[in-house]
Design a protein around this motif. Structure first.
Motif: not given
Length: 89
Positions: A4-15, A45-49, A51-59
């Motif tokens: 899911x994160x890979x799909x999000x990153x591809x969509x945001x990379x095109x944008x 949005x990518x950083x927030x996604x 954090x949400x998908x991997x359940x962390x707050x490091x970024x």
């Protein structure tokens, strides 16, 4: 890596590529400023996604800094354009 994160990153990379094209083409400084804001929002949005998908707050500190840069950059461009428009020709 999460699919899911890979799909999000591809969509945001095109944008992001389309946004960088808008920054390069312009034609005005306001178009470039809006495109830069959009690019920073995409990064947030990518950083927030992530954090949400991997359940962390490091970024989270990076997210806050990117948001601050976006706000201060928008204010700077608005002040520059307002000052430029008020000068007599």
């Amino acid at each position: 890596m999460n699919p899911l994160l890979l799909v999000i990153m591809v969509v945001f990379a095109v944008a992001a590529i389309l946004t960088v094209i808008r920054i390069v083409i312009g034609p005005s400084i306001l178009d470039r400023a809006v495109a830069a804001d959009v690019l920073l929002t995409e990064v947030m949005c990518v950083l927030g996604a992530d954090m949400a998908i991997n359940h962390h707050t490091r970024t989270l500190p990076v997210l806050i800094v990117v948001a601050a840069v976006g706000v201060f950059g928008s204010i700077s461009v608005a002040r520059y354009v307002a000052r430029r428009d008020n000068t007599p020709s």
